[in-house]
Design a protein around this motif. Structure first.
Motif, PDB file in Angstrom:
ATOM      1  N   LEU A 145       0.848  -1.193   0.000  1.00 24.76           N
ATOM      2  CA  LEU A 145       0.000   0.000   0.000  1.00 24.76           C
ATOM      3  C   LEU A 145       0.883   1.241   0.000  1.00 24.76           C
ATOM      4  CD1 LEU A 145      -2.632  -0.927   2.759  1.00 24.76           C
ATOM      5  CD2 LEU A 145      -2.885  -1.183   0.284  1.00 24.76           C
ATOM      6  N   LYS A 146       0.662   2.111  -0.974  1.00 26.47           N
ATOM      7  CA  LYS A 146       1.320   3.414  -0.983  1.00 26.47           C
ATOM      8  C   LYS A 146       0.269   4.488  -0.713  1.00 26.47           C
ATOM      9  CE  LYS A 146       5.113   2.288  -4.157  1.00 26.47           C
ATOM     10  NZ  LYS A 146       5.777   2.648  -5.436  1.00 26.47           N
ATOM     11  N   ALA A 147       0.694   5.566  -0.050  1.00 26.85           N
ATOM     12  CA  ALA A 147      -0.283   6.588   0.329  1.00 26.85           C
ATOM     13  C   ALA A 147       0.336   7.978   0.298  1.00 26.85           C
ATOM     14  CB  ALA A 147      -0.827   6.294   1.732  1.00 26.85           C
ATOM     15  N   LYS A 148      -0.541   8.951   0.396  1.00 20.16           N
ATOM     16  CA  LYS A 148      -0.132  10.348   0.550  1.00 20.16           C
ATOM     17  C   LYS A 148      -0.911  10.931   1.722  1.00 20.16           C
ATOM     18  CE  LYS A 148      -3.624  12.275  -2.576  1.00 20.16           C
ATOM     19  NZ  LYS A 148      -3.875  13.108  -3.789  1.00 20.16           N
ATOM     20  N   ALA A 149      -0.487  12.075   2.210  1.00 16.99           N
ATOM     21  CA  ALA A 149      -1.154  12.715   3.340  1.00 16.99           C
ATOM     22  C   ALA A 149      -2.594  13.079   2.972  1.00 16.99           C
ATOM     23  CB  ALA A 149      -0.392  13.963   3.774  1.00 16.99           C
ATOM     24  N   GLY A 195      -3.979  17.059   2.123  1.00 15.30           N
ATOM     25  CA  GLY A 195      -2.799  17.907   2.089  1.00 15.30           C
ATOM     26  C   GLY A 195      -2.031  18.015   3.387  1.00 15.30           C
ATOM     27  N   GLY A 196      -2.205  17.055   4.274  1.00 19.93           N
ATOM     28  CA  GLY A 196      -1.455  17.061   5.540  1.00 19.93           C
ATOM     29  C   GLY A 196      -2.242  17.599   6.716  1.00 19.93           C
ATOM     30  N   LYS A 197      -3.526  17.899   6.516  1.00 19.00           N
ATOM     31  CA  LYS A 197      -4.369  18.418   7.595  1.00 19.00           C
ATOM     32  C   LYS A 197      -4.429  17.477   8.787  1.00 19.00           C
ATOM     33  CE  LYS A 197      -9.229  19.713   8.419  1.00 19.00           C
ATOM     34  NZ  LYS A 197     -10.568  19.844   7.767  1.00 19.00           N
ATOM     35  N   PHE A 198      -4.263  16.168   8.516  1.00 21.85           N
ATOM     36  CA  PHE A 198      -4.386  15.161   9.574  1.00 21.85           C
ATOM     37  C   PHE A 198      -3.050  14.494   9.887  1.00 21.85           C
ATOM     38  CE2 PHE A 198      -8.429  15.422   7.274  1.00 21.85           C
ATOM     39  CZ  PHE A 198      -9.273  15.804   8.312  1.00 21.85           C
ATOM     40  N   GLY A 199      -1.971  15.209   9.624  1.00 26.84           N
ATOM     41  CA  GLY A 199      -0.645  14.686   9.941  1.00 26.84           C
ATOM     42  C   GLY A 199      -0.309  13.465   9.109  1.00 26.84           C
ATOM     43  N   PHE A 200       0.058  12.382   9.778  1.00 30.44           N
ATOM     44  CA  PHE A 200       0.445  11.152   9.099  1.00 30.44           C
ATOM     45  C   PHE A 200      -0.732  10.186   8.938  1.00 30.44           C
ATOM     46  CE2 PHE A 200       4.430  12.921  10.538  1.00 30.44           C
ATOM     47  CZ  PHE A 200       5.260  12.726   9.432  1.00 30.44           C
ATOM     48  N   THR A 201      -1.937  10.713   8.929  1.00 33.95           N
ATOM     49  CA  THR A 201      -3.098   9.955   8.477  1.00 33.95           C
ATOM     50  C   THR A 201      -3.162  10.112   6.966  1.00 33.95           C
ATOM     51  OG1 THR A 201      -4.322  10.287  10.541  1.00 33.95           O
ATOM     52  CG2 THR A 201      -5.612   9.744   8.567  1.00 33.95           C
ATOM     53  N   GLY A 202      -3.216   8.991   6.259  1.00 32.00           N
ATOM     54  CA  GLY A 202      -3.071   9.058   4.811  1.00 32.00           C
ATOM     55  C   GLY A 202      -4.259   8.534   4.042  1.00 32.00           C
ATOM     56  N   PRO A 213      -4.268 -13.826   3.973  1.00 32.58           N
ATOM     57  CA  PRO A 213      -3.570 -12.572   4.286  1.00 32.58           C
ATOM     58  C   PRO A 213      -4.317 -11.799   5.372  1.00 32.58           C
ATOM     59  CG  PRO A 213      -3.950 -12.819   1.908  1.00 32.58           C
ATOM     60  CD  PRO A 213      -4.814 -13.819   2.600  1.00 32.58           C
ATOM     61  N   VAL A 214      -3.569 -11.331   6.358  1.00 36.45           N
ATOM     62  CA  VAL A 214      -4.127 -10.493   7.430  1.00 36.45           C
ATOM     63  C   VAL A 214      -3.392  -9.160   7.353  1.00 36.45           C
ATOM     64  CG1 VAL A 214      -4.543 -10.267   9.897  1.00 36.45           C
ATOM     65  CG2 VAL A 214      -4.575 -12.542   8.836  1.00 36.45           C
ATOM     66  N   ILE A 215      -4.117  -8.097   7.036  1.00 36.44           N
ATOM     67  CA  ILE A 215      -3.492  -6.836   6.641  1.00 36.44           C
ATOM     68  C   ILE A 215      -3.686  -5.746   7.687  1.00 36.44           C
ATOM     69  CG2 ILE A 215      -3.480  -5.015   4.878  1.00 36.44           C
ATOM     70  CD1 ILE A 215      -4.646  -7.243   2.963  1.00 36.44           C
ATOM     71  N   ALA A 216      -2.571  -5.173   8.137  1.00 31.20           N
ATOM     72  CA  ALA A 216      -2.596  -4.004   9.023  1.00 31.20           C
ATOM     73  C   ALA A 216      -2.579  -2.751   8.160  1.00 31.20           C
ATOM     74  CB  ALA A 216      -1.383  -4.010   9.954  1.00 31.20           C
ATOM     75  N   PRO A 217      -3.474  -1.793   8.406  1.00 31.12           N
ATOM     76  CA  PRO A 217      -3.605  -0.628   7.518  1.00 31.12           C
ATOM     77  C   PRO A 217      -2.581   0.482   7.779  1.00 31.12           C
ATOM     78  CG  PRO A 217      -5.262  -0.506   9.229  1.00 31.12           C
ATOM     79  CD  PRO A 217      -4.523  -1.803   9.449  1.00 31.12           C
ATOM     80  N   ILE A 218      -1.315   0.110   7.572  1.00 31.99           N
ATOM     81  CA  ILE A 218      -0.211   1.071   7.607  1.00 31.99           C
ATOM     82  C   ILE A 218       0.400   1.082   6.205  1.00 31.99           C
ATOM     83  CG2 ILE A 218       2.096   1.546   8.506  1.00 31.99           C
ATOM     84  CD1 ILE A 218       0.044   2.116  10.583  1.00 31.99           C
ATOM     85  N   ALA A 219       0.532   2.265   5.615  1.00 30.11           N
ATOM     86  CA  ALA A 219       1.002   2.368   4.232  1.00 30.11           C
ATOM     87  C   ALA A 219       2.365   3.042   4.151  1.00 30.11           C
ATOM     88  CB  ALA A 219      -0.012   3.147   3.394  1.00 30.11           C
ATOM     89  N   SER A 220       3.042   2.806   3.045  1.00 29.25           N
ATOM     90  CA  SER A 220       4.338   3.435   2.793  1.00 29.25           C
ATOM     91  C   SER A 220       4.157   4.872   2.309  1.00 29.25           C
ATOM     92  CB  SER A 220       5.108   2.662   1.715  1.00 29.25           C
ATOM     93  OG  SER A 220       5.416   1.364   2.146  1.00 29.25           O
ATOM     94  N   GLY A 221       5.097   5.734   2.721  1.00 28.84           N
ATOM     95  CA  GLY A 221       5.170   7.085   2.187  1.00 28.84           C
ATOM     96  C   GLY A 221       6.393   7.204   1.288  1.00 28.84           C
TER      97      GLY A 221
END
Length: 283
Positions: A130-134, A137-144, A164-172
């Protein structure tokens, strides 16, 4: 003998659904009481094992916001919400990843493996799945918000007969980027669309979508959902759930189901019985 005949009738009732979903991928957003109550956790693990044994391919996406908030409080790190969305600071993203990827994910994987379901836990960072962006525009910090899903990562696991058991943490972007915390409902929708899941199930702490008389609405179209939101029948915490369901359907998932995870074996009851137990949302 009557009891035995009833058992056979139950099996016969489920047969058309087993045939229907055989070989299909089903994404399950796992959260609420089903993720906390010991009896419900046991029931969930048995349901997942059953799905794998009848040729259905489950993919699990889990949340863990409550545990994140509890640990942040213990560490005296402030938790802030804006417009109902968690603001994830740089300190908080490290805690979120520890809780989601290290604690909850491995607990679920262990539970499934103990019940002979062949599970492997990953986060969105693994294989840059998973790839993500803020968000905003970054209003919520590192919530993507997710920008890309590498479906091959999950499909390879499925092909090897893993759950597969997936934790919802994405790459920046960048080597030193700490990553993004992703809303689990949203992550489940994006994963379901990417792996071409036939169905997505959201386990909640409600029976499903209710009308004004508090009666369960078993099946709704997208237009009916929008009308119920407009007239206030669907309100409060149910709105983000149905919006996630609508998003999944818009992205190509055949149907989305909002079901009561407080009911033992709710997954099997919804997928493999004529009546089901929750609300299905379709195009």
């Amino acid at each position: 003998m009557k009891r035995k005949i009833e058992i056979v009738q139950t099996l016969l009732d489920s047969l058309p659904f087993i045939k229907k979903f055989y070989g299909d991928t089903i994404v399950i957003k796992y959260g609420g009481s089903a993720q906390i109550n010991p009896a419900l956790k046991e029931s969930f693990a048995i349901d997942i094992l059953m799905l794998t044994m009848i040729g259905i391919k489950p993919v699990i996406v889990h949340g863990g916001g409550k545990k994140i908030t509890e640990l942040l409080a213990k560490l005296k790190i402030e938790t802030e919400f804006r417009d109902g969305v968690r603001v994830t600071s740089e300190k908080a993203i490290k805690i979120a990843e520890m809780v989601l990827s290290g604690d909850i994910n491995k607990e679920i994987v262990h539970m499934l493996n103990e019940h002979s379901a062949k599970a492997i836990g990953i986060s969105g960072k693994d294989g840059e799945f998973l790839k993500a962006k803020a968000k905003d525009g970054g209003k919520f910090g590192f919530t993507g918000e997710i920008t890309e899903v590498n479906a091959e990562v999950v499909n390879n696991l499925i092909n090897e007969r893993f759950v597969p058991v997936i934790a919802p943490i994405a790459s920046g972007e960048g080597v030193n980027h700490p990553g993004f915390n992703i809303n689990a409902d949203t992550a489940a929708c994006e994963v379901a669309a990417a792996v071409k899941a036939r169905r997505i199930l959201f386990l909640t702490d409600t029976p499903g979508v209710l009308d004004n008389d508090k009666k369960l609405l078993n099946s709704l179209s997208k237009d009916e959902v929008k009308e119920l939101i407009k007239d206030g029948t669907i309100n409060g915490g149910m709105i983000p759930k149905v919006e996630a369901a609508l998003y999944a359907v818009d992205k190509g998932v055949e149907k989305a189901h909002i079901i009561d995870g407080r009911v033992e074996h709710s997954i099997l009851l919804e997928l493999l019985t004529s009546d089901g137990i929750g609300t299905e949302i379709k195009a």
